[in-house]
Design an enzyme around this catalytic site. Structure first.
Site, short mmCIF file in Angstrom:
data_model
loop_
_atom_site.label_atom_id
_atom_site.label_comp_id
_atom_site.label_asym_id
_atom_site.label_seq_id
_atom_site.Cartn_x
_atom_site.Cartn_y
_atom_site.Cartn_z
N ASN A 203 0.84 -1.21 0.00
CA ASN A 203 0.00 0.00 0.00
C ASN A 203 0.87 1.26 0.00
OD1 ASN A 203 -2.69 1.18 0.33
ND2 ASN A 203 -2.11 1.69 2.43
N GLU A 268 -7.63 4.31 0.62
CA GLU A 268 -7.77 5.39 1.62
C GLU A 268 -8.28 6.67 0.98
OE1 GLU A 268 -4.21 5.99 3.97
OE2 GLU A 268 -3.72 3.87 4.00
#
Ligand code: GLA
Length: 362
Positions: A203, A268
């Site tokens: 990520n 996110e």
């Protein structure tokens, strides 16, 4: 449909005394228009980061979450500093409670994060450990945390977070410094040993369009795959401003990761607006959300669309970016914003065919 409270045994009596508020989208007799129902038709998960204290204190927070989303990410509660505050002490109470909430409300969980250079406890950052000791600490942490939540609705782990610099080189972190570049391979191997079923994700932020950083990440994960490291997906954090991103470059970027056989997660997303957030800024924000979702739906490897919080009442933005706010789908009073409507509208344009054997979509 009403949110179910925490199951007995978790010791959250506070939650049982809180009344639930049925969400507008889930009431009535017609098919649900909640985002999660629409997203299911599109073959993707829709999710949000979740803040423990808001979940405990505000019934409407849990109600909105369980009504609209199919997956949650603990915002801070599984980070090293919170879950492993002392070398021989773990603190599982908050993540356990979130797991229980997820289980009793049919939400999946995206674990975040097993290796990061921020929000680490002082015993680790200030410790003087040898390489071998650091590897043992890393192994033991990952076995303990990922092992604990294995099979309990946890479908994905952000195994390593933000290891690449904007120039495409490995970021100089305590992990790189004390273990060396193989800390990333080791972390993924340990995660795979601890949980054979979770999708293991790399990520990072600001590598959505093709460029130096995204090529750095591409080289990192393709090297890992060539070495047989169990990496299953990449997460694009997608913390944006109302300037947006080059969506066609993002689509092209996703394609090259998908061509490696990797899954893609938007992990996110938020779109921060400069204050005051005018109607025109909020319309621009809504369009950016829609365009990113559209790009995700156009890429079969894209499995989840997740935001970093869902209400402007609880967001990291005002604290970290002075003069910015209002980055999420619901306003401070939990009223859906144009951004919510834009996602909802785009999701209604599905169904698209769900790939056979897709383990994440229930
Ligand atoms: C990064 C991290 C998240 C969170 C945000 C800001 O994106 O991955 O865990 O800390 O920053 O809140």
């Amino acid at each position: 449909m009403k949110r179910r409270g925490f199951p007995a045994g978790i010791g959250w009596t506070i939650f049982f005394s809180i009344s639930t508020i049925a969400g507008a989208a889930a009431t009535g007799d017609g098919p649900s228009t909640a985002l999660k129902a629409l997203a299911k038709e599109c073959g993707i998960l829709i999710g949000s980061a979740v803040d423990y204290s808001a979940l405990v204190r505000e019934p409407i927070y849990g109600d909105t979450l369980s009504r609209e989303f199919s997956v949650l990410t603990p915002e801070n509660e599984m980070k090293w500093a919170r879950i492993h505050p002392q070398q021989f002490q773990y603190n599982f109470s908050q993540p356990d409670a979130m797991m229980a909430f997820a289980a009793s409300n049919d939400l999946l969980v995206h674990g975040h994060t097993l290796v990061w250079h921020r929000q680490v406890p002082e015993w680790l950052s200030a410790g003087t450990f040898t390489r071998e000791e650091m590897i043992n600490i890393l192994r033991s942490h990952i076995y303990t945390v990922a092992g604990r939540y294995r099979g309990r609705h946890l479908v994905a782990w952000d195994v390593v977070n933000e290891a690449v610099e904007s120039d495409g080189t490995l970021r100089k972190t305590l992990w790189l410094d004390r273990i060396g570049p193989d800390y990333i391979d080791l972390a993924f191997r340990f995660a795979s040993e601890a949980d054979r079923n979770a999708k293991l994700i790399y990520n990072d932020f600001s590598y959505e369009p093709i460029g130096t950083k995204s090529t750095g990440v591409y080289n990192l994960v393709s090297g890992m795959l060539a070495r047989g490291i169990p990496v299953h997906g990449v997460g694009f954090q997608m913390h944006l401003t109302t300037s947006g991103i080059d969506v066609s470059s993002f689509a092209q970027n996703m394609r090259r990761f998908a061509d490696l056989g990797l899954e893609i997660y938007i992990t996110e997303m938020d779109v921060r607006s400069r204050l005051p957030a005018t109607p025109s800024q909020l319309a621009t924000q809504a369009k950016i959300y829609r365009d990113v979702l559209d790009a995700c739906l156009g890429q079969p490897a894209c499995k989840a669309f997740q935001t970093w919080g869902f209400t402007d009442a609880h967001s990291w933005i005002p604290q970290f970016f002075q003069g910015f706010r209002a980055a999420l789908l619901f306003d401070k009073n939990y009223q859906p914003k144009s951004a919510y409507e834009a996602l909802s509208q785009r999701l209604r344009e599905c169904p698209r065919p769900v790939p056979p054997g897709d383990s994440h979509v229930r």
